[in-house]
Design a protein around this motif. Structure first.
Motif, mmCIF file in Angstrom:
data_model
loop_
_atom_site.group_PDB
_atom_site.id
_atom_site.type_symbol
_atom_site.label_atom_id
_atom_site.label_comp_id
_atom_site.label_asym_id
_atom_site.label_seq_id
_atom_site.Cartn_x
_atom_site.Cartn_y
_atom_site.Cartn_z
ATOM 1 N N ASP A 102 12.149 0.838 1.068
ATOM 2 C CA ASP A 102 12.482 1.586 -0.144
ATOM 3 C C ASP A 102 11.479 1.275 -1.252
ATOM 4 O OD1 ASP A 102 14.731 3.111 0.505
ATOM 5 O OD2 ASP A 102 16.143 1.506 0.002
ATOM 6 N N ASN A 103 11.050 0.020 -1.326
ATOM 7 C CA ASN A 103 10.165 -0.414 -2.404
ATOM 8 C C ASN A 103 8.756 0.155 -2.305
ATOM 9 O OD1 ASN A 103 10.933 -2.812 -4.523
ATOM 10 N ND2 ASN A 103 12.362 -2.732 -2.807
ATOM 11 N N PHE A 104 8.262 0.418 -1.085
ATOM 12 C CA PHE A 104 6.910 0.973 -1.032
ATOM 13 C C PHE A 104 6.881 2.479 -0.778
ATOM 14 C CE2 PHE A 104 7.166 -0.816 3.429
ATOM 15 C CZ PHE A 104 7.016 0.376 4.137
ATOM 16 N N THR A 108 3.082 5.064 -1.975
ATOM 17 C CA THR A 108 2.048 5.312 -0.962
ATOM 18 C C THR A 108 1.024 6.339 -1.426
ATOM 19 O OG1 THR A 108 3.516 6.908 0.132
ATOM 20 C CG2 THR A 108 3.521 4.652 0.973
ATOM 21 N N ILE A 109 1.437 7.323 -2.204
ATOM 22 C CA ILE A 109 0.488 8.335 -2.674
ATOM 23 C C ILE A 109 -0.563 7.703 -3.577
ATOM 24 C CG2 ILE A 109 1.904 9.023 -4.656
ATOM 25 C CD1 ILE A 109 0.904 11.909 -4.136
ATOM 26 N N VAL A 116 -6.280 3.300 0.759
ATOM 27 C CA VAL A 116 -5.303 2.496 1.501
ATOM 28 C C VAL A 116 -4.253 3.418 2.115
ATOM 29 C CG1 VAL A 116 -3.566 0.665 1.372
ATOM 30 C CG2 VAL A 116 -5.594 0.564 -0.107
ATOM 31 N N THR A 117 -4.023 3.256 3.409
ATOM 32 C CA THR A 117 -2.909 3.925 4.082
ATOM 33 C C THR A 117 -1.818 2.900 4.335
ATOM 34 O OG1 THR A 117 -4.334 5.553 5.152
ATOM 35 C CG2 THR A 117 -2.181 5.172 6.150
ATOM 36 N N MET A 118 -0.585 3.268 4.021
ATOM 37 C CA MET A 118 0.566 2.393 4.231
ATOM 38 C C MET A 118 1.439 3.008 5.311
ATOM 39 S SD MET A 118 2.091 -0.370 2.679
ATOM 40 C CE MET A 118 3.445 -1.229 3.496
ATOM 41 N N PHE A 140 6.573 7.949 4.132
ATOM 42 C CA PHE A 140 5.458 7.225 4.736
ATOM 43 C C PHE A 140 5.493 7.340 6.266
ATOM 44 C CE2 PHE A 140 8.980 4.280 3.954
ATOM 45 C CZ PHE A 140 9.206 3.781 5.223
ATOM 46 N N PRO A 141 4.349 7.164 6.944
ATOM 47 C CA PRO A 141 4.335 7.177 8.409
ATOM 48 C C PRO A 141 5.082 5.962 8.957
ATOM 49 C CG PRO A 141 2.116 7.448 7.503
ATOM 50 C CD PRO A 141 2.997 7.019 6.376
#
Length: 239
Positions: A102-104, A108-109, A116-118, A140-141
């Motif tokens: 939930d926090n990240f 991510t955008i 950086v890809t998360m 996110f993926p």
């Protein structure tokens, strides 16, 4: 709370400035630690890993999505070992890992704009990841490493929950087949390098909710149970 020391503004300001000096010292130390973390040596990723996700079978290289840096959150979710003693179930990942994700989810955008890809990775089949991701509304993926050595190689999955495991850079009892962690990778010149991994309290800095709790008078107010004492999946709180 009523017994806490209460003072006039001038005394409050003096105390705050004394504490500010310590905060500034900590900030400088944190900046130094971050520089030293970036200067750590890298290791070449020589094994070929595959994952199942929204776009079918993907390699570790694919997970970068054209960017140069990749951060992976290892979410605890293994339906085959789910039971009364696990923080995950047959259909949902660890509820504390859900708190971290939930926090990240919302940042991510912004990370994408900094090369950086998360992504998150779990051992559960992709169909279960997709269903829970839809339930939470995450963007996110989230990939399945089922059938891959990936989570084992990066120290967050274990074959025997009753044996001592090598987790957080030491042998210790753990009692579960899964553990949380973060692993960081860099792609450079067609090669992929593992640059950093962190576990347990090393994950704290990645949970913005905790930083807000650390500002308020009650702090985290968790007791010895840590997050497990109060955290629930976002749609499971009952007020």
């Amino acid at each position: 709370m009523a017994t806490h020391k209460v003072v006039k503004h001038d005394e409050w300001l003096r105390a705050r400035k004394r504490h500010l000096a310590k905060e500034k010292e900590f900030t400088r130390m944190r900046d130094q630690l971050s520089r030293e973390r970036r200067d750590l040596p890298w290791e070449l990723v020589e094994k070929q890993y595959t994952f199942q996700g929204e776009h079918g079978t993907q390699t570790l290289s694919d997970l970068f999505e054209g960017r140069g840096q990749l951060v992976i959150y290892h979410a605890m979710f293994n339906p085959d070992t789910a039971g009364p003693h696990t923080p995950w179930t047959q259909d949902a990942p660890c509820f504390v890992c859900s708190f971290w994700m939930d926090n990240f989810n919302g940042v991510t955008i912004h990370l994408n704009r900094r090369d950086v890809t998360m992504a998150a990775v779990s051992r559960a089949p992709y169909s279960k990841l997709a269903a829970y991701k839809k339930r939470m509304g995450w963007g996110f993926p989230w990939l399945s490493s089922l059938g891959s050595d990936f989570n084992f190689d990066y120290g967050v999955s274990f074959t025997d929950e009753k044996a001592e495991v090598d987790y957080n850079y030491r042998l210790r009892p753990w009692g579960l087949t899964e553990a949380p962690g973060i692993s960081v990778f860099q792609k450079d010149g067609g090669q992929i390098y593992h640059t950093y991994s962190t576990y347990e309290r090393g994950l704290d800095m990645l949970n913005v909710a905790y930083h807000y709790m650390d500002l308020v008078p009650k702090g985290r107010d968790e007791g010895d149970g840590g997050a497990a004492a109060w955290v629930r999946r976002r749609d499971e709180y009952r007020d």
